[in-house]
Design a protein around this motif. Sequence first.
Motif, PDB file in Angstrom:
ATOM      1  N   VAL A   5      44.720  38.564  41.584  1.00  0.00           N
ATOM      2  CA  VAL A   5      43.665  38.279  42.446  1.00  0.00           C
ATOM      3  C   VAL A   5      43.768  38.572  43.676  1.00  0.00           C
ATOM      4  CG1 VAL A   5      42.333  36.041  42.829  1.00  0.00           C
ATOM      5  CG2 VAL A   5      43.566  35.594  41.006  1.00  0.00           C
ATOM      6  N   THR A  16      41.214  30.183  42.354  1.00  0.00           N
ATOM      7  CA  THR A  16      41.443  31.202  40.664  1.00  0.00           C
ATOM      8  C   THR A  16      43.090  31.309  41.552  1.00  0.00           C
ATOM      9  OG1 THR A  16      39.523  32.090  41.596  1.00  0.00           O
ATOM     10  CG2 THR A  16      40.658  32.909  39.559  1.00  0.00           C
ATOM     11  N   ALA A 169      36.279  29.405  40.523  1.00  0.00           N
ATOM     12  CA  ALA A 169      37.170  29.484  39.784  1.00  0.00           C
ATOM     13  C   ALA A 169      37.660  29.158  38.028  1.00  0.00           C
ATOM     14  CB  ALA A 169      38.399  28.590  40.452  1.00  0.00           C
ATOM     15  N   LEU A 172      35.667  31.850  36.757  1.00  0.00           N
ATOM     16  CA  LEU A 172      36.561  32.760  37.029  1.00  0.00           C
ATOM     17  C   LEU A 172      37.099  33.257  35.808  1.00  0.00           C
ATOM     18  CD1 LEU A 172      36.548  33.721  40.910  1.00  0.00           C
ATOM     19  CD2 LEU A 172      34.967  34.815  40.148  1.00  0.00           C
ATOM     20  N   HIS A 173      37.916  32.322  36.013  1.00  0.00           N
ATOM     21  CA  HIS A 173      39.495  32.019  35.007  1.00  0.00           C
ATOM     22  C   HIS A 173      38.811  32.973  33.880  1.00  0.00           C
ATOM     23  CE1 HIS A 173      42.231  30.238  32.153  1.00  0.00           C
ATOM     24  NE2 HIS A 173      42.703  30.997  33.018  1.00  0.00           N
TER      25      HIS A 173
END
Length: 247
Positions: A5, A16, A169, A172-173
């Motif tokens: 990250v 995240t 987040a 994004l994951h």
Amino acid sequence: MQIAVAGATGTAGASTVALARERGHHVVEISRSAGVDLLTGEGLTAALAGVDVVIDASNLSLQDTEEDLVEAYAQATTRLIAACRSAGVEHLVYLSISTIHDPAFDEFPYYLAKRAQEQVIHDSGFPATIIATTQWHEFAVDPAAVTIGDYEVTVQDWLIQPVAVAAVAEVLHDAAHSRLPRRSLAGPETLRLPELTERYLAARGDERPVRTVEAVMPALAEGALLAPEGAELIGPSVKEWLAGQAQ
């Protein structure tokens, strides 16, 4: 999965990192405090050894104020992609902003820099997902538009459609696994930034009054930051988010 990250200590990056670790992934933190500098490339190749996916949630800060912002951001993304190729990284997830291509921001250096990063990713042909979001709920106290004084808080009159960074987040994951080319996110409601700030302060027991001032650009007050057509609207609502901010 091993996930790196970039911008790991920032608002979106920290959320995240925490989420990825909670889901059982090994996480490599990329930040200056961890000895990795995206602007110079220092430590980058070594940091990506064994990494499967990179999530770039960085918000770069230039040390040299005379340096060209657009060029610096573009070069940082160029270095990141080159390091990904060298390390055998399979996929890049890049966090962007929903409205950067609006002509209203053609003279806005930060948005031009974010445009340049997206263009580098597109031109590189590297497997990537771009996640573009509106402002976050956490923008309620962002120094870009909010000045926190001892006795009052001054807030520019922006019209926004904020989304919670925790929800960002999550996306994004998910993008590290689903690998769609692009997703656009926004919150479920619109409001003016001074109202968001006032409600945030009240939720935290802060009694300082909020004073509204004009936005630095008329477009910011007129809705240029609202969700583009086709954006996914995801919660929590402002009220639900504020409930979690109370001290």
